[in-house]
Design a protein around this motif. Sequence first.
Motif, PDB file in Angstrom:
ATOM      1  N   LEU A  44       0.833  -1.201   0.000  1.00 38.22           N
ATOM      2  CA  LEU A  44       0.000   0.000   0.000  1.00 38.22           C
ATOM      3  C   LEU A  44       0.870   1.255   0.000  1.00 38.22           C
ATOM      4  O   LEU A  44       0.676   2.172  -0.810  1.00 38.22           O
ATOM      5  CB  LEU A  44      -0.940  -0.001   1.206  1.00 38.22           C
ATOM      6  CG  LEU A  44      -1.811   1.255   1.397  1.00 38.22           C
ATOM      7  CD1 LEU A  44      -2.702   1.468   0.176  1.00 38.22           C
ATOM      8  CD2 LEU A  44      -2.641   1.136   2.667  1.00 38.22           C
ATOM      9  N   ALA A  45       1.843   1.281   0.901  1.00 36.33           N
ATOM     10  CA  ALA A  45       2.751   2.438   0.959  1.00 36.33           C
ATOM     11  C   ALA A  45       3.559   2.565  -0.324  1.00 36.33           C
ATOM     12  O   ALA A  45       3.755   3.673  -0.840  1.00 36.33           O
ATOM     13  CB  ALA A  45       3.680   2.301   2.160  1.00 36.33           C
ATOM     14  N   GLN A  46       4.010   1.437  -0.875  1.00 36.96           N
ATOM     15  CA  GLN A  46       4.800   1.473  -2.102  1.00 36.96           C
ATOM     16  C   GLN A  46       3.992   2.039  -3.269  1.00 36.96           C
ATOM     17  O   GLN A  46       4.495   2.828  -4.069  1.00 36.96           O
ATOM     18  CB  GLN A  46       5.288   0.064  -2.446  1.00 36.96           C
ATOM     19  CG  GLN A  46       6.344  -0.473  -1.486  1.00 36.96           C
ATOM     20  CD  GLN A  46       6.684  -1.924  -1.762  1.00 36.96           C
ATOM     21  OE1 GLN A  46       5.915  -2.653  -2.390  1.00 36.96           O
ATOM     22  NE2 GLN A  46       7.833  -2.364  -1.262  1.00 36.96           N
ATOM     23  N   ARG A  47       2.726   1.631  -3.360  1.00 35.16           N
ATOM     24  CA  ARG A  47       1.880   2.128  -4.457  1.00 35.16           C
ATOM     25  C   ARG A  47       1.612   3.627  -4.315  1.00 35.16           C
ATOM     26  O   ARG A  47       1.588   4.368  -5.300  1.00 35.16           O
ATOM     27  CB  ARG A  47       0.540   1.376  -4.478  1.00 35.16           C
ATOM     28  CG  ARG A  47       0.614  -0.070  -4.906  1.00 35.16           C
ATOM     29  CD  ARG A  47       1.078  -0.210  -6.345  1.00 35.16           C
ATOM     30  NE  ARG A  47       2.515  -0.385  -6.457  1.00 35.16           N
ATOM     31  CZ  ARG A  47       3.215  -0.172  -7.543  1.00 35.16           C
ATOM     32  NH1 ARG A  47       2.638   0.252  -8.646  1.00 35.16           N
ATOM     33  NH2 ARG A  47       4.514  -0.369  -7.562  1.00 35.16           N
ATOM     34  N   LEU A  48       1.378   4.073  -3.075  1.00 31.98           N
ATOM     35  CA  LEU A  48       1.130   5.496  -2.850  1.00 31.98           C
ATOM     36  C   LEU A  48       2.362   6.327  -3.207  1.00 31.98           C
ATOM     37  O   LEU A  48       2.251   7.390  -3.840  1.00 31.98           O
ATOM     38  CB  LEU A  48       0.714   5.741  -1.398  1.00 31.98           C
ATOM     39  CG  LEU A  48      -0.599   5.091  -0.940  1.00 31.98           C
ATOM     40  CD1 LEU A  48      -0.894   5.442   0.506  1.00 31.98           C
ATOM     41  CD2 LEU A  48      -1.762   5.518  -1.832  1.00 31.98           C
ATOM     42  N   VAL A  49       3.522   5.845  -2.811  1.00 26.87           N
ATOM     43  CA  VAL A  49       4.755   6.561  -3.136  1.00 26.87           C
ATOM     44  C   VAL A  49       4.978   6.561  -4.645  1.00 26.87           C
ATOM     45  O   VAL A  49       5.360   7.575  -5.243  1.00 26.87           O
ATOM     46  CB  VAL A  49       5.961   5.938  -2.403  1.00 26.87           C
ATOM     47  CG1 VAL A  49       7.272   6.542  -2.914  1.00 26.87           C
ATOM     48  CG2 VAL A  49       5.839   6.152  -0.902  1.00 26.87           C
ATOM     49  N   ALA A  50       4.726   5.424  -5.288  1.00 24.86           N
ATOM     50  CA  ALA A  50       4.915   5.329  -6.737  1.00 24.86           C
ATOM     51  C   ALA A  50       4.039   6.332  -7.482  1.00 24.86           C
ATOM     52  O   ALA A  50       4.446   6.909  -8.493  1.00 24.86           O
ATOM     53  CB  ALA A  50       4.607   3.908  -7.215  1.00 24.86           C
TER      54      ALA A  50
END
Length: 426
Positions: A44-50
């Motif tokens: 979830l955090a990775q997708r938001l940062v991406a």
Amino acid sequence: MSEIGIVLIAGLFVLLLMGVPIAFTLGLLTAVGIWMADFNPIILAQRLVAGSTITSLLAIPGFILAGDLMSAGGLSKRLVKIASTCFGHLTGGLSMATVAAGTFFGAISGSAPATTAAVGSVMIGELEKHGYSRGYGAALATSIGPLGQMIPPSIPMIIWGVLAEESISKLFLAGVIPGLLAATGFCVVSYVYAWRLRIPKESRPSFGQVLRAIREGIWALLAPVVILGGIYGGVFTPTEAAMVGALYSLIIGLFVYRDLQWRALVPLFIKSMRTTTVIMFIIVVAYGFAWIIASEQIPSQISEVLLGVTSNPFLILLLLNLMLLVLGAVMDTVSAMVILSGVLTAVGAQVGLDPIQLGAMVVINFAVGMVTPPLGYSLFVASTISGLSIEQVARHLWPFLLILIGVVALVAYVPAVTLWLPGLLG
């Protein structure tokens, strides 16, 4: 459709109907989807940062700031004066001047609400003084807003270019002819309205008056030349052009026109940052939602359902445009594009639609949504500026909406409308 897909799609409609803000809706559903799919929560955090690290998105704060600086720095006011001087002596001339000013400002700001606000704040009162109804003036200001999304530079075109991985410069060019067609249609409406009500014309300006208006507004007229000329001349990218436009507006507003005061800069920067934050927050969470939707192969499933209704490309395009017009009236443009990008590109590929034509069609449909109740942002802006209710403004919108829908039809069924200019200029 999988269990996760059903939960995500149903949850989207339920939460939106409950009035939950779109950004929180998408964020919550993304988290639910990741939990149901048993993915590692860190995704979830990775997708938001991406979603926040796409370089092309840097153009968005630049164009937002440029539009705010041009409004505060007197550039938009001078564009309106030039248009009024050149068109005021014609039947419906002041209304045409409003359209012309919106076209020029649209070639600077890239935003529908910004175009409506900049031109409408000056022209709604002027139109009323010269015999036009206040409702008509507000409806006209509402309708010219979409020109800011059609005519380059366009913030939604940038977002679609990022989502669909298409050339932003080509998408910019694809919006030029539709934008000019819409502006021409609005001028026809202006003429018919003024002719029917026998609204008196302004006196014909002298050659000296025209030259004086152009001389006073020459720096405002040069703004789109600098921005678009730099992009298509290969001097800078669209992202760099946004920053150049902001710097140009700052210098002209502070040191040439001097309408912009140093003490006003901090509140203006804060205003632009707030607008940027809202847009970027939606993009970030919608990027995560689009990822979980794609991982469940929902876009391909929806496209199969749509293509299963009929195999006739004409009818498929009709259904697609009707869907986009309805969604544009009830959803935020940015989040709708992010959510639907996978579905739309899949359907477009199936019916043989050129990706640039598809991108222009999507953006222009959602531009129409900017003037359509219940969530038309340009409609809200014009209502606020004019002091009229949404219903009072909406009653005068129908001729302008017919023009916009006609442009949508041309974009969908006449490929040359969007593809000729990109093809001509490579």
